[in-house]
Structures are given as C-alpha cells and as structure tokens.
Scaffold this motif. Structure first.
Motif, PDB file in Angstrom:
ATOM      1  N   LEU A 189      15.541  55.482  33.956  1.00 16.49           N
ATOM      2  CA  LEU A 189      16.859  55.069  34.417  1.00 16.49           C
ATOM      3  C   LEU A 189      17.069  53.567  34.250  1.00 16.49           C
ATOM      4  O   LEU A 189      18.132  53.129  33.776  1.00 16.49           O
ATOM      5  N   ARG A 190      16.080  52.770  34.622  1.00 18.09           N
ATOM      6  CA  ARG A 190      16.241  51.324  34.499  1.00 18.09           C
ATOM      7  C   ARG A 190      16.375  50.909  33.046  1.00 18.09           C
ATOM      8  O   ARG A 190      17.236  50.080  32.696  1.00 18.09           O
ATOM      9  N   ALA A 191      15.538  51.470  32.182  1.00 22.09           N
ATOM     10  CA  ALA A 191      15.606  51.112  30.766  1.00 22.09           C
ATOM     11  C   ALA A 191      16.945  51.538  30.155  1.00 22.09           C
ATOM     12  O   ALA A 191      17.568  50.780  29.404  1.00 22.09           O
ATOM     13  N   SER A 192      17.401  52.734  30.481  1.00 25.84           N
ATOM     14  CA  SER A 192      18.657  53.229  29.922  1.00 25.84           C
ATOM     15  C   SER A 192      19.844  52.390  30.390  1.00 25.84           C
ATOM     16  O   SER A 192      20.750  52.071  29.599  1.00 25.84           O
ATOM     17  N   LEU A 193      19.864  52.025  31.665  1.00 21.18           N
ATOM     18  CA  LEU A 193      20.976  51.258  32.209  1.00 21.18           C
ATOM     19  C   LEU A 193      20.983  49.826  31.667  1.00 21.18           C
ATOM     20  O   LEU A 193      22.050  49.284  31.336  1.00 21.18           O
ATOM     21  N   ILE A 194      19.822  49.198  31.574  1.00 16.79           N
ATOM     22  CA  ILE A 194      19.753  47.850  30.998  1.00 16.79           C
ATOM     23  C   ILE A 194      20.190  47.887  29.534  1.00 16.79           C
ATOM     24  O   ILE A 194      20.924  47.005  29.062  1.00 16.79           O
ATOM     25  N   GLY A 199      31.493  45.671  39.464  1.00 15.77           N
ATOM     26  CA  GLY A 199      30.146  46.197  39.251  1.00 15.77           C
ATOM     27  C   GLY A 199      29.152  45.660  40.259  1.00 15.77           C
ATOM     28  O   GLY A 199      28.276  46.394  40.738  1.00 15.77           O
ATOM     29  N   LEU A 200      29.292  44.368  40.598  1.00 18.60           N
ATOM     30  CA  LEU A 200      28.408  43.787  41.614  1.00 18.60           C
ATOM     31  C   LEU A 200      28.648  44.444  42.970  1.00 18.60           C
ATOM     32  O   LEU A 200      27.698  44.786  43.678  1.00 18.60           O
ATOM     33  N   VAL A 201      29.914  44.612  43.323  1.00 18.27           N
ATOM     34  CA  VAL A 201      30.247  45.220  44.609  1.00 18.27           C
ATOM     35  C   VAL A 201      29.725  46.655  44.680  1.00 18.27           C
ATOM     36  O   VAL A 201      29.103  47.071  45.675  1.00 18.27           O
ATOM     37  N   ILE A 202      29.965  47.424  43.615  1.00 15.70           N
ATOM     38  CA  ILE A 202      29.492  48.812  43.586  1.00 15.70           C
ATOM     39  C   ILE A 202      27.966  48.855  43.633  1.00 15.70           C
ATOM     40  O   ILE A 202      27.369  49.648  44.364  1.00 15.70           O
ATOM     41  N   GLY A 203      27.330  48.005  42.835  1.00 19.88           N
ATOM     42  CA  GLY A 203      25.868  47.991  42.781  1.00 19.88           C
ATOM     43  C   GLY A 203      25.241  47.642  44.117  1.00 19.88           C
ATOM     44  O   GLY A 203      24.296  48.308  44.568  1.00 19.88           O
ATOM     45  N   PHE A 204      25.765  46.611  44.784  1.00 17.11           N
ATOM     46  CA  PHE A 204      25.214  46.223  46.081  1.00 17.11           C
ATOM     47  C   PHE A 204      25.454  47.313  47.119  1.00 17.11           C
ATOM     48  O   PHE A 204      24.599  47.587  47.967  1.00 17.11           O
ATOM     49  N   GLY A 205      26.630  47.940  47.059  1.00 16.71           N
ATOM     50  CA  GLY A 205      26.919  49.029  47.992  1.00 16.71           C
ATOM     51  C   GLY A 205      26.006  50.217  47.781  1.00 16.71           C
ATOM     52  O   GLY A 205      25.478  50.793  48.748  1.00 16.71           O
ATOM     53  N   LEU A 206      25.800  50.608  46.516  1.00 12.21           N
ATOM     54  CA  LEU A 206      24.899  51.715  46.212  1.00 12.21           C
ATOM     55  C   LEU A 206      23.465  51.385  46.626  1.00 12.21           C
ATOM     56  O   LEU A 206      22.736  52.248  47.140  1.00 12.21           O
ATOM     57  N   ILE A 253      21.775  48.829  41.474  1.00 12.48           N
ATOM     58  CA  ILE A 253      22.517  47.653  41.006  1.00 12.48           C
ATOM     59  C   ILE A 253      22.823  47.776  39.516  1.00 12.48           C
ATOM     60  O   ILE A 253      23.949  47.509  39.072  1.00 12.48           O
ATOM     61  N   TYR A 254      21.848  48.184  38.725  1.00 10.77           N
ATOM     62  CA  TYR A 254      22.109  48.400  37.298  1.00 10.77           C
ATOM     63  C   TYR A 254      23.178  49.474  37.111  1.00 10.77           C
ATOM     64  O   TYR A 254      24.042  49.353  36.230  1.00 10.77           O
ATOM     65  N   LEU A 255      23.125  50.521  37.920  1.00 13.98           N
ATOM     66  CA  LEU A 255      24.102  51.595  37.810  1.00 13.98           C
ATOM     67  C   LEU A 255      25.508  51.100  38.131  1.00 13.98           C
ATOM     68  O   LEU A 255      26.473  51.440  37.426  1.00 13.98           O
ATOM     69  N   GLY A 256      25.645  50.305  39.181  1.00 15.66           N
ATOM     70  CA  GLY A 256      26.950  49.756  39.527  1.00 15.66           C
ATOM     71  C   GLY A 256      27.528  48.904  38.412  1.00 15.66           C
ATOM     72  O   GLY A 256      28.718  49.015  38.069  1.00 15.66           O
ATOM     73  N   LEU A 257      26.691  48.057  37.820  1.00 19.65           N
ATOM     74  CA  LEU A 257      27.144  47.218  36.707  1.00 19.65           C
ATOM     75  C   LEU A 257      27.523  48.066  35.501  1.00 19.65           C
ATOM     76  O   LEU A 257      28.545  47.826  34.849  1.00 19.65           O
ATOM     77  N   ALA A 258      26.694  49.071  35.196  1.00 18.21           N
ATOM     78  CA  ALA A 258      26.968  49.929  34.045  1.00 18.21           C
ATOM     79  C   ALA A 258      28.263  50.709  34.226  1.00 18.21           C
ATOM     80  O   ALA A 258      29.049  50.878  33.282  1.00 18.21           O
ATOM     81  N   LEU A 259      28.511  51.204  35.443  1.00 20.37           N
ATOM     82  CA  LEU A 259      29.742  51.938  35.705  1.00 20.37           C
ATOM     83  C   LEU A 259      30.968  51.059  35.489  1.00 20.37           C
ATOM     84  O   LEU A 259      31.959  51.485  34.881  1.00 20.37           O
ATOM     85  N   ALA A 260      30.906  49.827  35.992  1.00 19.84           N
ATOM     86  CA  ALA A 260      32.052  48.923  35.842  1.00 19.84           C
ATOM     87  C   ALA A 260      32.258  48.529  34.383  1.00 19.84           C
ATOM     88  O   ALA A 260      33.394  48.422  33.915  1.00 19.84           O
ATOM     89  N   ILE A 261      31.174  48.310  33.668  1.00 23.06           N
ATOM     90  CA  ILE A 261      31.281  47.934  32.250  1.00 23.06           C
ATOM     91  C   ILE A 261      31.847  49.075  31.429  1.00 23.06           C
ATOM     92  O   ILE A 261      32.575  48.859  30.440  1.00 23.06           O
ATOM     93  N   ALA A 262      31.533  50.319  31.825  1.00 25.23           N
ATOM     94  CA  ALA A 262      31.971  51.485  31.059  1.00 25.23           C
ATOM     95  C   ALA A 262      33.409  51.904  31.347  1.00 25.23           C
ATOM     96  O   ALA A 262      33.944  52.776  30.651  1.00 25.23           O
ATOM     97  N   TRP A 263      34.031  51.306  32.381  1.00 28.01           N
ATOM     98  CA  TRP A 263      35.398  51.697  32.710  1.00 28.01           C
ATOM     99  C   TRP A 263      36.312  51.476  31.519  1.00 28.01           C
ATOM    100  O   TRP A 263      36.225  50.465  30.826  1.00 28.01           O
TER     101      TRP A 263
END
Length: 281
Positions: A143-148, A226-233, A268-278
């Motif tokens: 997961l970490r490698a894929s998200l980065i 993405g930061l907000v989502i990542g920190f919340g998650l 945190i990586y997931l939150g950033l990835a979600l926001a970037i993919a919007w």
C-alpha cells in the motif's frame, strides 16, 4: 558553630532541552548515529518520555530525510514510480531498523492469533513472525509503495518526497498520543520502560507535526484537502487500533505504537492520493 552549607541547584538552560530531546528521539526511533550533546551524560540510558517526545516531530523529519532525498533523486532521474517508492521505503527501513514494521507484524500476530489477553501478549513478544504478521507487513509495504508511486506519477518527484516528510512527524505523533492516553498492557517492555508522556507533551508533538507538515505541503503545493483527509484518516485509524488494543490486551505496548505509526503513514498517503486523483486537478 560552623555555618550550615547550602547547595543551590541551577536549572539547565532552555535551549539544550530541545536539542537533547531531539537527539534522544533520534536515538530511540532510528539507527542514525547521534553524538552526545552538551549536558548529556549517557547516550544509551533509557529515556524519560514524560517530556522528551515533544521534540519528536523534528527527529521524525531527520529520520525521513534520507528516504525523501532518495525519492527526489530517483524520481528526477526518471525511474518508474513504483521503483522510486520501493527505493524510498528501503531507505526508510534502513534508517529506522524496520522499527515500526516489526511492531505492525507482532501486533497483527498477537491481536488476531490469540484468544486471551495473556496469550496475545505472549505471541506479540515472540520474535518469530506468523501468517497474520506476514500478511500485515506485506500489505503495508504494498500500500505504501503503490500510494507513493501514484503521488509521484500524478504530481512529480517533489510531491513524493514531500509526502514522505509530511507523513513522518504526524504518524509518529499518533503513536505518541496513544502512549500518553492509554495504559500499558504489560509492566515490562519498551513502552513501559520509557514512562508515560504527559498529554500536554503529546499535544505539543501533534501541534508541531501539524505545523511542519502543513508548511512542507504548502511549499510543494500538495493539496490542502489531501492533508486534511490524510490527517483525519490517520487519527481515525489510530483511534480504532487503540480501542481494539484496549479491549483485547488491556492497553498499549511498543508493538501497538509501531502498528499505529504504520497505519497512520498509510492513511496520510491515501488522503494525499485521493485528493490528487480528484477530477479537475
């Protein structure tokens, strides 16, 4: 009669407090060579964590710096996203000695492999890795490698390097907050030996983490959402793990804190990835 002698103890200066605290955190959370600082007497003594971890965010950035430099250099060199991510995670594991990964694997084996609190703690103390631990470790790395890799492919090498730096302080502060607010599940072990930080210490670490992570994110134009989502998650994942550990083993251990860091880093990586993919970015 001779006058009674009085001894006046001079309090240590304020500046070395933060410098020494950062050095102690680096020694505890990594394998980076850290020399003795002025005012320190023993670099190998068991640290007192009641106040020292307030400097954890600064130490976390130093711990993640080699991995971030690897990600930046390999990304700018044109290597594929997944290769860059794998190299960065390798550098991170070498810097920490796989400290948190070991905690994740032991926690998964213990929490899911035992039927009583005593048996779960016994399994977690066993250095051998079981099927639950292997699965958790493999999924964490994947997961970490894929998200980065996704962050790098969508936003570039600077964003991928920044993501590593953003995740480092906050994910570790989540584990620290758990250490400050949950009882120790056993009377021995790393988490019990270092002492319990005050809630104020944990809040200072979280506040500094938020300040540093936000500054780094803004500097390279990572999405604020993405930061907000990542920190919340990350906070949600740590809270779920905290409740599970309290119910299954009676509190936290060093392994649980390591697992909390891993889950928070992924979040945190997931939150950033979600926001970037919007769409529309």
């Amino acid at each position: 009669m001779a006058e009674a002698e009085t001894t006046i103890e001079t309090p240590p200066p304020d500046w070395p407090g933060w410098g020494i605290a950062t050095a102690i955190c680096l020694r505890f959370w990594s394998r980076l060579p850290v020399p003795l600082l002025p005012g320190e007497s023993d670099g190998h003594a068991i640290p007192d964590f009641r106040e020292v971890p307030r400097a954890l965010p600064f130490a976390a950035l130093a711990i993640a710096a080699p991995a971030a430099l690897v990600a930046l250099g390999a990304g700018l060199a044109g290597l594929s996203g997944f290769v860059v991510a794998a190299l960065a995670l390798t550098a991170l594991a070498l810097t920490t000695g796989a400290f948190h990964e070991d905690g994740l694997a032991d926690s998964a084996d213990g929490l899911f492999g035992g039927h009583t609190p005593e048996r779960r703690l016994e399994i977690m103390k066993d250095s051998r890795i079981g099927s639950y631990g292997a699965l958790a470790l493999g999924l964490s790395l994947l997961l970490r490698a894929s998200l980065i890799a996704m962050i790098l492919d969508r936003s570039g090498a600077w964003a991928a390097a920044a993501a590593l730096l953003v995740a480092a302080p906050w994910s570790r502060a989540e584990g620290l907050f758990m250490l400050a607010t949950q009882p120790a599940a056993r009377s021995s072990g790393a988490a019990a030996a270092v002492g319990q930080p005050t809630v104020l210490t944990a809040r200072i670490a979280l506040g500094l983490s938020l300040f540093l992570a936000t500054g780094i994110g803004l500097a390279v134009e990572l999405p604020i959402a993405g930061l907000v989502i990542g920190f919340g998650l990350a906070h949600g994942a740590a809270a779920v793990l905290s409740r599970m550990a309290r119910r299954l083993i009676g509190g936290q251990t060093g392994d649980i804190l390591g697992a909390a860091q891993q889950l928070a880093e992924i979040a945190i990586y997931l939150g950033l990835a979600l926001a970037i993919a919007w769409p529309g970015r």
